[in-house]
Design an enzyme around this catalytic site. Sequence first.
Site, PDB file in Angstrom:
ATOM      1  N   SER A 146       0.869  -1.177   0.000  1.00 58.88           N
ATOM      2  CA  SER A 146       0.000   0.000   0.000  1.00 58.88           C
ATOM      3  C   SER A 146       0.906   1.227   0.000  1.00 58.88           C
ATOM      4  O   SER A 146       2.072   1.146   0.424  1.00 58.88           O
ATOM      5  CB  SER A 146      -0.863  -0.003   1.264  1.00 58.88           C
ATOM      6  OG  SER A 146      -1.426   1.278   1.499  1.00 58.88           O
ATOM      7  N   TYR A 159      -2.700  -1.132  10.481  1.00 54.84           N
ATOM      8  CA  TYR A 159      -2.639  -1.339   9.018  1.00 54.84           C
ATOM      9  C   TYR A 159      -1.313  -0.820   8.443  1.00 54.84           C
ATOM     10  O   TYR A 159      -0.623  -1.524   7.702  1.00 54.84           O
ATOM     11  CB  TYR A 159      -3.821  -0.620   8.362  1.00 54.84           C
ATOM     12  CG  TYR A 159      -3.924  -0.801   6.864  1.00 54.84           C
ATOM     13  CD1 TYR A 159      -4.547  -1.928   6.323  1.00 54.84           C
ATOM     14  CD2 TYR A 159      -3.415   0.146   5.977  1.00 54.84           C
ATOM     15  CE1 TYR A 159      -4.661  -2.091   4.947  1.00 54.84           C
ATOM     16  CE2 TYR A 159      -3.516  -0.008   4.606  1.00 54.84           C
ATOM     17  CZ  TYR A 159      -4.146  -1.123   4.098  1.00 54.84           C
ATOM     18  OH  TYR A 159      -4.255  -1.283   2.729  1.00 54.84           O
TER      19      TYR A 159
HETATM   20  P1  NAD Z   1     -11.371  -6.029  -0.360  1.00 53.01           P
HETATM   21  O1  NAD Z   1     -11.925  -5.899   0.997  1.00 53.01           O
HETATM   22  O2  NAD Z   1     -12.299  -5.943  -1.518  1.00 53.01           O
HETATM   23  O3  NAD Z   1     -10.537  -7.364  -0.512  1.00 53.01           O
HETATM   24  C1  NAD Z   1      -9.838  -7.986   0.530  1.00 53.01           C
HETATM   25  C2  NAD Z   1      -9.943  -9.463   0.301  1.00 53.01           C
HETATM   26  O4  NAD Z   1      -9.163 -10.141   1.288  1.00 53.01           O
HETATM   27  C3  NAD Z   1     -11.374  -9.972   0.407  1.00 53.01           C
HETATM   28  O5  NAD Z   1     -11.672 -10.742  -0.736  1.00 53.01           O
HETATM   29  C4  NAD Z   1     -11.356 -10.835   1.667  1.00 53.01           C
HETATM   30  O6  NAD Z   1     -12.200 -11.948   1.582  1.00 53.01           O
HETATM   31  C5  NAD Z   1      -9.906 -11.265   1.690  1.00 53.01           C
HETATM   32  N1  NAD Z   1      -9.490 -11.698   3.035  1.00 53.01           N
HETATM   33  C6  NAD Z   1      -9.642 -11.047   4.205  1.00 53.01           C
HETATM   34  N2  NAD Z   1      -9.158 -11.779   5.205  1.00 53.01           N
HETATM   35  C7  NAD Z   1      -8.662 -12.913   4.662  1.00 53.01           C
HETATM   36  C8  NAD Z   1      -8.039 -14.059   5.171  1.00 53.01           C
HETATM   37  N3  NAD Z   1      -7.803 -14.195   6.506  1.00 53.01           N
HETATM   38  N4  NAD Z   1      -7.678 -15.044   4.316  1.00 53.01           N
HETATM   39  C9  NAD Z   1      -7.904 -14.928   2.994  1.00 53.01           C
HETATM   40  N5  NAD Z   1      -8.503 -13.862   2.445  1.00 53.01           N
HETATM   41  C10 NAD Z   1      -8.873 -12.865   3.263  1.00 53.01           C
HETATM   42  O7  NAD Z   1     -10.265  -4.875  -0.454  1.00 53.01           O
HETATM   43  P2  NAD Z   1      -9.129  -4.628  -1.562  1.00 53.01           P
HETATM   44  O8  NAD Z   1      -9.002  -3.166  -1.661  1.00 53.01           O
HETATM   45  O9  NAD Z   1      -9.376  -5.406  -2.791  1.00 53.01           O
HETATM   46  O10 NAD Z   1      -7.841  -5.153  -0.799  1.00 53.01           O
HETATM   47  C11 NAD Z   1      -6.919  -6.062  -1.379  1.00 53.01           C
HETATM   48  C12 NAD Z   1      -5.502  -5.704  -0.941  1.00 53.01           C
HETATM   49  O11 NAD Z   1      -5.153  -4.429  -1.478  1.00 53.01           O
HETATM   50  C13 NAD Z   1      -5.322  -5.594   0.573  1.00 53.01           C
HETATM   51  O12 NAD Z   1      -4.073  -6.153   0.945  1.00 53.01           O
HETATM   52  C14 NAD Z   1      -5.301  -4.076   0.811  1.00 53.01           C
HETATM   53  O13 NAD Z   1      -4.576  -3.722   1.950  1.00 53.01           O
HETATM   54  C15 NAD Z   1      -4.601  -3.630  -0.464  1.00 53.01           C
HETATM   55  N6  NAD Z   1      -4.795  -2.210  -0.769  1.00 53.01           N
HETATM   56  C16 NAD Z   1      -6.008  -1.714  -1.135  1.00 53.01           C
HETATM   57  C17 NAD Z   1      -6.147  -0.355  -1.426  1.00 53.01           C
HETATM   58  C18 NAD Z   1      -7.436   0.259  -1.873  1.00 53.01           C
HETATM   59  O14 NAD Z   1      -7.491   1.494  -2.024  1.00 53.01           O
HETATM   60  N7  NAD Z   1      -8.479  -0.492  -2.137  1.00 53.01           N
HETATM   61  C19 NAD Z   1      -5.041   0.486  -1.310  1.00 53.01           C
HETATM   62  C20 NAD Z   1      -3.824  -0.044  -0.895  1.00 53.01           C
HETATM   63  C21 NAD Z   1      -3.702  -1.397  -0.643  1.00 53.01           C
END
Ligand code: NAD
Length: 261
Positions: A146, A159
């Site tokens: 991130s 986080y």
């Molecule tokens: P999201 O909530 O849509 O997806 C997160 C996914 O992780 C979900 O499908 C959930 O089921 C899964 N998950 C949660 N706990 C879990 C576990 N214990 N085992 C297996 N799967 C698990 O959110 P996202 O934005 O798609 O996030 C995906 C990644 O991207 C994360 O690591 C998040 O930190 C990172 N990220 C997202 C953003 C953003 O702006 N959306 C920015 C920076 C980083």
Amino acid sequence: MAIITGSSSGIGAAVAAEMAREGAIVVVNYPNDREIEMAGKVLNDIKASGGNGILQRADVSKEDEVINMFAAVIRQFGTVDILVNNAGIQKDAPFEQMTLADWNLVMNVNLTGQFLCAREAIREFLRRGIVPERSRAAGKIICMSSVHQVIPWAGHVNYATSKGGIMLLMKSLAQEFAPKKIRINSIAPGAIKTNINRSAWDTPEAESKLLELIPYARVGIPEDIGRTAVWLASDESDYVTGATIFVDGGMTLFPGFSTNG
Ligand code: NAD
């Protein structure tokens, strides 16, 4: 064969779709039975577009479940070529109110989950070695970090700490396994429209406030990350290891200084 953790929604789902479009067989991983329908829909959409894959339940923070997931995939498909360590959560709280449970939950999923999955992937990559007709590398790992691996984030200390940890997990692994031709890199997304940050973009007021942080003047979409992941997993990036690619519309460019600070 690519395992994408946490791919029942958001960025993981888009990474799975883009990788399947490029011909990888994808493992759509989801953490528990509540998410099986969402994961099933992701896989159905992939199949409807001509891709191929399977569903695999595993909570990435549980050692036995991660070991079983890799064993099941290797049993069925012979090996694993790509791991996308994507699963991640937020459990926000003002620091003085943050419970140990809030802290542990985020560390266990975001950081320990990446350790457990990377370890299983590397064991398999070391066992198998390079298969020249598949890739110049013996394996690829992409860690979903991130912008908060470098931008401090008040109210989200667990986080941001987990993402800072991912940065050195990734770099140390990249250093350790480059001689074995295993490439390990990170993607650091900025603000991408998914469930994790819905309240930051789902009203016009929220979105325009968010845009103040993004010089490129649009909020990202999961496909922005999916395409980057495909490149990092391909031989096009064969000389790239230990790198973090910021896919953030310039969020890390200190936008507050664009008008003389
Ligand atoms: P999201 O909530 O849509 O997806 C997160 C996914 O992780 C979900 O499908 C959930 O089921 C899964 N998950 C949660 N706990 C879990 C576990 N214990 N085992 C297996 N799967 C698990 O959110 P996202 O934005 O798609 O996030 C995906 C990644 O991207 C994360 O690591 C998040 O930190 C990172 N990220 C997202 C953003 C953003 O702006 N959306 C920015 C920076 C980083």
